[in-house]
Scaffold this motif. Sequence first.
Motif, PDB file in Angstrom:
ATOM      1  N   LEU A  22       0.273  55.562  68.721  1.00 25.68           N
ATOM      2  CA  LEU A  22       0.400  55.869  70.151  1.00 25.68           C
ATOM      3  C   LEU A  22       1.737  55.382  70.722  1.00 25.68           C
ATOM      4  O   LEU A  22       2.429  56.143  71.415  1.00 25.68           O
ATOM      5  CB  LEU A  22      -0.779  55.282  70.933  1.00 25.68           C
ATOM      6  N   PRO A  23       2.140  54.117  70.476  1.00 26.90           N
ATOM      7  CA  PRO A  23       3.454  53.683  70.991  1.00 26.90           C
ATOM      8  C   PRO A  23       4.616  54.492  70.409  1.00 26.90           C
ATOM      9  O   PRO A  23       5.585  54.789  71.119  1.00 26.90           O
ATOM     10  CB  PRO A  23       3.529  52.215  70.565  1.00 26.90           C
ATOM     11  N   ILE A  24       4.532  54.842  69.118  1.00 29.29           N
ATOM     12  CA  ILE A  24       5.605  55.620  68.494  1.00 29.29           C
ATOM     13  C   ILE A  24       5.686  57.009  69.113  1.00 29.29           C
ATOM     14  O   ILE A  24       6.766  57.489  69.482  1.00 29.29           O
ATOM     15  CB  ILE A  24       5.372  55.713  66.976  1.00 29.29           C
ATOM     16  N   ALA A  25       4.521  57.665  69.225  1.00 28.12           N
ATOM     17  CA  ALA A  25       4.500  58.997  69.837  1.00 28.12           C
ATOM     18  C   ALA A  25       4.995  58.935  71.274  1.00 28.12           C
ATOM     19  O   ALA A  25       5.740  59.813  71.734  1.00 28.12           O
ATOM     20  CB  ALA A  25       3.086  59.573  69.782  1.00 28.12           C
ATOM     21  N   ALA A  44      -7.698  72.960  65.307  1.00 25.60           N
ATOM     22  CA  ALA A  44      -6.935  72.074  66.182  1.00 25.60           C
ATOM     23  C   ALA A  44      -5.437  72.199  65.906  1.00 25.60           C
ATOM     24  O   ALA A  44      -4.624  72.245  66.841  1.00 25.60           O
ATOM     25  CB  ALA A  44      -7.393  70.632  65.989  1.00 25.60           C
ATOM     26  N   SER A  45      -5.056  72.261  64.642  1.00 29.60           N
ATOM     27  CA  SER A  45      -3.636  72.407  64.287  1.00 29.60           C
ATOM     28  C   SER A  45      -3.064  73.693  64.867  1.00 29.60           C
ATOM     29  O   SER A  45      -1.941  73.700  65.409  1.00 29.60           O
ATOM     30  CB  SER A  45      -3.467  72.406  62.764  1.00 29.60           C
ATOM     31  N   PHE A  46      -3.817  74.767  64.771  1.00 26.52           N
ATOM     32  CA  PHE A  46      -3.401  76.046  65.344  1.00 26.52           C
ATOM     33  C   PHE A  46      -3.174  75.899  66.855  1.00 26.52           C
ATOM     34  O   PHE A  46      -2.170  76.385  67.399  1.00 26.52           O
ATOM     35  CB  PHE A  46      -4.461  77.102  65.053  1.00 26.52           C
ATOM     36  N   ILE A  55       2.492  67.675  64.275  1.00 23.45           N
ATOM     37  CA  ILE A  55       2.888  66.674  63.276  1.00 23.45           C
ATOM     38  C   ILE A  55       2.168  65.355  63.544  1.00 23.45           C
ATOM     39  O   ILE A  55       1.688  64.695  62.610  1.00 23.45           O
ATOM     40  CB  ILE A  55       4.421  66.463  63.291  1.00 23.45           C
ATOM     41  N   MET A  56       2.065  64.955  64.808  1.00 22.88           N
ATOM     42  CA  MET A  56       1.360  63.730  65.164  1.00 22.88           C
ATOM     43  C   MET A  56      -0.118  63.833  64.794  1.00 22.88           C
ATOM     44  O   MET A  56      -0.731  62.862  64.341  1.00 22.88           O
ATOM     45  CB  MET A  56       1.516  63.441  66.654  1.00 22.88           C
ATOM     46  N   PHE A  57      -0.690  65.005  64.998  1.00 23.62           N
ATOM     47  CA  PHE A  57      -2.091  65.219  64.634  1.00 23.62           C
ATOM     48  C   PHE A  57      -2.291  65.038  63.126  1.00 23.62           C
ATOM     49  O   PHE A  57      -3.202  64.324  62.691  1.00 23.62           O
ATOM     50  CB  PHE A  57      -2.525  66.623  65.065  1.00 23.62           C
ATOM     51  N   ILE A  58      -1.435  65.655  62.343  1.00 24.29           N
ATOM     52  CA  ILE A  58      -1.561  65.568  60.882  1.00 24.29           C
ATOM     53  C   ILE A  58      -1.294  64.149  60.398  1.00 24.29           C
ATOM     54  O   ILE A  58      -2.016  63.616  59.536  1.00 24.29           O
ATOM     55  CB  ILE A  58      -0.598  66.564  60.214  1.00 24.29           C
ATOM     56  N   LEU A  59      -0.267  63.510  60.945  1.00 18.58           N
ATOM     57  CA  LEU A  59       0.075  62.148  60.523  1.00 18.58           C
ATOM     58  C   LEU A  59      -1.046  61.174  60.862  1.00 18.58           C
ATOM     59  O   LEU A  59      -1.417  60.332  60.032  1.00 18.58           O
ATOM     60  CB  LEU A  59       1.376  61.700  61.186  1.00 18.58           C
ATOM     61  N   ILE A  75      12.498  66.541  63.025  1.00 19.33           N
ATOM     62  CA  ILE A  75      11.521  67.600  63.271  1.00 19.33           C
ATOM     63  C   ILE A  75      11.748  68.172  64.665  1.00 19.33           C
ATOM     64  O   ILE A  75      11.928  67.426  65.635  1.00 19.33           O
ATOM     65  CB  ILE A  75      10.092  67.043  63.157  1.00 19.33           C
ATOM     66  N   PRO A  76      11.738  69.502  64.826  1.00 25.40           N
ATOM     67  CA  PRO A  76      11.865  70.100  66.155  1.00 25.40           C
ATOM     68  C   PRO A  76      10.786  69.560  67.091  1.00 25.40           C
ATOM     69  O   PRO A  76       9.622  69.428  66.693  1.00 25.40           O
ATOM     70  CB  PRO A  76      11.670  71.594  65.887  1.00 25.40           C
TER      71      PRO A  76
END
Length: 523
Positions: free
Chosen positions: A412-415, A480-482, A389-393, A381-382
């Motif tokens: 959190l650790p992954i992000a 929020a996504s926007f 993407i983190m928000f949706i996941l 993912i760009p």
Amino acid sequence: MIGTWVSILPPLIAIVMVLATKRVLLSLGSGILTAALLVASFAPVETVKHLWSALTVSFWADGELNTYNIFIMVFVLFLGIITAFVSLSGGSRAFADWAVRHIKTRRGAKLLTVFLGLLIFVDDYFNSLAVGQVSRPITDKHRISRAKLAYFIDSTSAPICVVSPISSWGAFLIGQLALILGTTTAVNYSPLSAFLMMAPMNFYVIATLAMVFFFAWTNIDFFTMKKHEEIAQKTGQLFDPEKEIPGQLKEDFPEHNYGRVLDLVAPILTLVAVTLGMMVWTGYRATQSLNIWAIFENTDVPLSLVTGGLIGTLLAAILYIAQMGRNETASYRLVGKALSTGVKAMMPAILILLLAWSLTYLIDILETGPFLSTVVEKSNIPVNFLPVIMFILAGLMAFSTGTSWGSFGILLPIAGTIMINAAPELLLPALSAVLAGAVFGDHCSPISDTTILSSTGAGSNHIDHVATQLPYALIAAAIASFGYIILGLTGSVWVGLIGVILSIVVLFTIWTVKSRRQIELTT
């Protein structure tokens, strides 16, 4: 089956069944059975063992009592008993009469609930139940539906806790940030300063709180919530009596005029004061430090809650017993009735919590959360789209597992790892997006413990609360996504925040104009 796409089936089955059948216990039981079968690879004996472990883990885990869950359940029972004693003593009636004299409008009743939700920011469990205890007599008098009350409670408790450093959530998250930031020299924030900087990046919280104030200030409502509010205003029926209402007293106590506002306010204020004091004391005892951040990071929330609940319950009982000299209806027989009635009122909530925790336990074994996070890790993912993407996941993970904290711990650790290596300048926005998404998913999930407790605090049918809050949560999530898309494309938090604010202003303007036109057409 563990750690594969199959692991998402149990929460999916439970959630779909809840929405389709409206029967929470049956749906959660189906999810638990599916999860146990998958964990045991469909072996009958192993399935039974896993079912037993899941159903008992809330009482006994790792060779010792699970005091965390036990204390939460006991606190819920104490709240039910306090409610019964307050009703028995006439405190609820006196407080409602006082509120009607001083809070003369529906707007005032709604705004009071919202402000209480923001003021009690130390813990979401505590917030959900305490705000409901204080606000319910007022909102009932002003014919505000229980579903609307539950929405106000749920949409202020977790959102304010996730951005407040002096809270059980803040302490936990600051500790998580310390672990993430300690692994890199690419950024030089302290964990506390990073947490504070992330607050304006939590676009879901901003959108949600803005919507809460909008719906509290206006008489505008949409979707299923509008039906609940119309019925409440026209008929005075605040909830569907045919549905299970957790926290609703089912016994009628003798009516009298000896109740005082003090009979309601004193137990609740005592509960709040003792709980806060215990949180500070348990945190200090664990750290031997006067550092407020260290205290809240190490505080024992369940022990604090159950201690506050016990003292509040004892005071509520004492205030009723003190009436016996002047209240001809008062008796020790009714003391026992209040105890049993309070416990019975909270049993539906306890059962839902138990099954939700059981399902979460099995989902954890199936590694549903890690599977979802691995999907993102392996995707090319760009980097600019990673915050959204983190928000949706995080939203999907919290929705599926019913826990925002579990999503925090996994994502959190992954992000942090991804962003430190790919784009350190977007580290804090990506971490904040995880927090925002987890709260969003928690708001939408019928198996979330905070959603269950919000229903309980408000005295609302649980599925009615989920169904009425879901559209509002989705709208806030879209805003929020926007904002996260704009942030990722521009690299500027403030441009993203401006996009969120403009979206909110435009949306509120459209809603207001539409509402005025409908009023003009009807008149």
